[in-house]
Design a protein around this motif. Structure first.
Motif, PDB file in Angstrom:
ATOM      1  N   ARG A   2       1.099  19.902 -14.484  1.00 43.13           N
ATOM      2  CA  ARG A   2       1.850  20.380 -13.319  1.00 43.13           C
ATOM      3  C   ARG A   2       3.266  20.804 -13.687  1.00 43.13           C
ATOM      4  O   ARG A   2       3.780  21.780 -13.169  1.00 43.13           O
ATOM      5  CB  ARG A   2       1.881  19.300 -12.238  1.00 43.13           C
ATOM      6  N   ALA A   6       4.873  24.449 -13.172  1.00 45.64           N
ATOM      7  CA  ALA A   6       6.102  24.623 -12.395  1.00 45.64           C
ATOM      8  C   ALA A   6       7.193  25.299 -13.225  1.00 45.64           C
ATOM      9  O   ALA A   6       7.870  26.212 -12.754  1.00 45.64           O
ATOM     10  CB  ALA A   6       6.592  23.272 -11.887  1.00 45.64           C
ATOM     11  N   GLU A   7       7.341  24.864 -14.471  1.00 49.74           N
ATOM     12  CA  GLU A   7       8.400  25.421 -15.326  1.00 49.74           C
ATOM     13  C   GLU A   7       8.231  26.914 -15.571  1.00 49.74           C
ATOM     14  O   GLU A   7       9.198  27.665 -15.590  1.00 49.74           O
ATOM     15  CB  GLU A   7       8.424  24.680 -16.665  1.00 49.74           C
ATOM     16  N   THR A   9       6.255  28.924 -13.674  1.00 50.77           N
ATOM     17  CA  THR A   9       5.735  29.505 -12.435  1.00 50.77           C
ATOM     18  C   THR A   9       4.334  30.074 -12.597  1.00 50.77           C
ATOM     19  O   THR A   9       4.078  31.242 -12.324  1.00 50.77           O
ATOM     20  CB  THR A   9       6.678  30.576 -11.848  1.00 50.77           C
ATOM     21  N   LEU A  10       3.447  29.212 -13.046  1.00 54.99           N
ATOM     22  CA  LEU A  10       2.048  29.579 -13.242  1.00 54.99           C
ATOM     23  C   LEU A  10       1.176  28.774 -12.293  1.00 54.99           C
ATOM     24  O   LEU A  10       1.545  27.685 -11.858  1.00 54.99           O
ATOM     25  CB  LEU A  10       1.611  29.280 -14.678  1.00 54.99           C
ATOM     26  N   ASN A  11       0.018  29.305 -12.027  1.00 57.41           N
ATOM     27  CA  ASN A  11      -0.963  28.570 -11.245  1.00 57.41           C
ATOM     28  C   ASN A  11      -1.453  27.402 -12.097  1.00 57.41           C
ATOM     29  O   ASN A  11      -1.793  27.588 -13.261  1.00 57.41           O
ATOM     30  CB  ASN A  11      -2.119  29.516 -10.902  1.00 57.41           C
TER      31      ASN A  11
END
Length: 89
Positions: A2, A6-7, A9-11
């Motif tokens: 996760r 988040a870092e 910006t990926l699914n």
């Protein structure tokens, strides 16, 4: 997983698929409760694959350019020596 998602910006599913591919290729291993670890020999395996791709995909284009320009090995090596000297190596 996760935090990586988040870092960058990926699914999270994309990150999961990427990790799974690394596991499938034997480059990393999952250790239950501990995380993911790079496997011994992963670097050598990656280098072998990269060398093979270079020789099969890039080298033919490089070789064709060298031949088209009429360059020879001595000239290329001499140029490399000059470049190395320019950087102080």
């Amino acid at each position: 997983m996760r935090s990586v998602a988040a870092e960058f910006t990926l699914n999270p599913l994309t990150v999961l698929k990427g990790y799974q591919q690394l596991v499938d290729e034997g480059l990393v291993e999952k250790r239950r409760g501990r995380g993911m670890f790079v496997t011994p020999g992963a670097r050598a395996q990656l280098l072998t694959g990269e060398r093979q791709r270079f020789l099969e995909q890039e080298w033919p284009r490089v070789k064709a350019t060298i031949e088209r320009l009429g360059l020879d090995a001595e000239e290329l090596l001499a140029q490399r020596g000059q470049r190395t000297g320019d950087r102080g190596q």
